[in-house]
Design an enzyme around this catalytic site. Structure first.
Site, short mmCIF file in Angstrom:
data_model
loop_
_atom_site.label_atom_id
_atom_site.label_comp_id
_atom_site.label_asym_id
_atom_site.label_seq_id
_atom_site.Cartn_x
_atom_site.Cartn_y
_atom_site.Cartn_z
N PRO A 2 10.79 40.59 -32.95
CA PRO A 2 11.67 39.56 -32.47
C PRO A 2 11.77 39.55 -30.96
CG PRO A 2 12.85 41.31 -33.64
CD PRO A 2 11.51 41.82 -33.26
N GLU A 3 11.55 38.40 -30.41
CA GLU A 3 11.81 38.20 -28.99
C GLU A 3 13.10 37.40 -28.89
OE1 GLU A 3 8.30 36.87 -26.87
OE2 GLU A 3 6.99 37.61 -28.45
N HIS A 102 13.21 49.58 -47.77
CA HIS A 102 13.42 49.57 -46.33
C HIS A 102 14.76 48.94 -45.96
CE1 HIS A 102 9.46 51.10 -45.92
NE2 HIS A 102 8.87 50.01 -46.34
N ARG A 121 9.21 49.43 -40.19
CA ARG A 121 8.66 50.35 -39.20
C ARG A 121 9.72 51.23 -38.54
NH1 ARG A 121 4.40 47.02 -35.64
NH2 ARG A 121 3.94 49.07 -34.84
#
Length: 289
Positions: A2-3, A102, A121
């Site tokens: 995400p930016e 997750h 991750r």
DNA sequence: AGTTGCACCTGGCTGC
DNA sequence: TGCAGCCAGGTGCAAC
């Protein structure tokens, strides 16, 4: 992942469920993500009312009614989804995660929502930091200018670029200079401005220190691409989704990112892929100078 | 001081 | 079908 536009999209998705609600239960399913969770994390959160949800750079900040702020970062692969726990006042839906193992943190809210953080991750993190003087906190003290604020223009860029001989690409990625740009939007903004990612940043500054046309054009391109991406709900690469499960669609608007060997839609040149500071850069050798 | 390279993780894709 | 290798939106830190 995400930016700035993706984080802002997540913020807007979470706000209706979180702002004004009280945290009623926290399910923390592992000791940490990128960093260990704070000591007594759940205990310090339960019972707190969330007064608002802000974004600074790529951070989400929940203002709590106590002495602390909850700071959340999505890293590369973090996402939130909202499942309705009960009650009629929570509009959001949920997207089924690819892998529920997750799901690392579950926030139960008095609004009836259950907000779930999923991060394969585990590059994301959550921290509690003092509300007072939070901008002096190590996480925030070195964060640069918000590219969507009024003060962000060619002159601001010129001040940041002065004396920097490093290429534009890594300089634009530096969060201590400009907050929230990531690999995708830097590539896209440079293409829109017609500037090579290899050009030294300082070359956009005139001898008299004035911004010059290139700096002004780049500032405009950065603002434009970010605003368009926010309006589109961000970009959905891999499994990134908005908090309500909908897919952003800005990825269909990429002009260079991920388009190696395709033709530039402006000049017909070939889109190239190079590596700068260990990261992929996409640009058109024809019209980016 | 400014830069670069690597480490942190898992999963998805490509090519053999 | 299986497996090795490479790649991925971010950031902090060590090393030059």
């Amino acid at each position: 992942m995400p930016e700035l536009p993706e984080v802002e999209t997540v913020r807007r998705g979470l706000e209706p469920a979180m702002a004004g609600a009280r945290l009623t239960a926290i399910d923390q399913r592992r000791p940490g993500l990128r960093f260990p969770f704070p000591e007594r994390f759940a205990e310090r959160l339960i019972g707190r009312r969330i007064e608002g949800l802000r974004r600074r750079a790529k951070y989400l900040i929940a203002d709590l009614d106590g002495p602390e702020l909850l700071v959340m970062h999505l890293g590369m692969s973090g996402s939130f989804r909202i499942e309705r726990a009960k009650g009629p006042d929570v509009p959001a839906l949920g997207a089924k995660p690819k892998n529920p193992s997750h799901d690392h943190v579950v926030l139960e809210l008095s609004s009836g929502a259950r907000v779930i953080y999923n991060d394969p991750r585990r590059f994301g993190f959550m921290q509690l930091i003092p509300r007072n003087g939070f901008s002096a906190h190590p996480l925030f003290k070195n964060i640069g200018i918000e590219p969507l604020c009024e003060a962000f223009d060619g002159a601001a860029l010129a001040r940041l670029f002065a004396g920097r001989m490093a290429p534009l690409k890594p300089v634009l990625l530096d969060q201590s200079l400009i907050a929230g740009l990531g690999n995708i939007y830097v590539c896209e903004a440079l293409h829109r401005a017609g500037l090579s990612p290899r050009r030294p940043a300082a070359s956009l500054v005139c001898k008299n220190g004035r911004p010059g046309e290139r700096a002004t054009s780049l500032a405009r391109a950065i603002r434009e691409v970010l605003e368009e991406a926010v309006a589109a709900g961000g970009s959905s690469l891999r499994d990134h989704r908005q908090a309500d499960g909908a897919l952003g669609y800005f990825q269909h608007c990429f002009r260079v990112y991920g388009r190696e060997n395709e033709f530039c839609m402006r000049c017909g040149g070939k889109v190239r892929r190079i590596t700068q500071s260990g990261r992929a850069t996409f640009y058109c050798g024809g019209c980016q100078r």
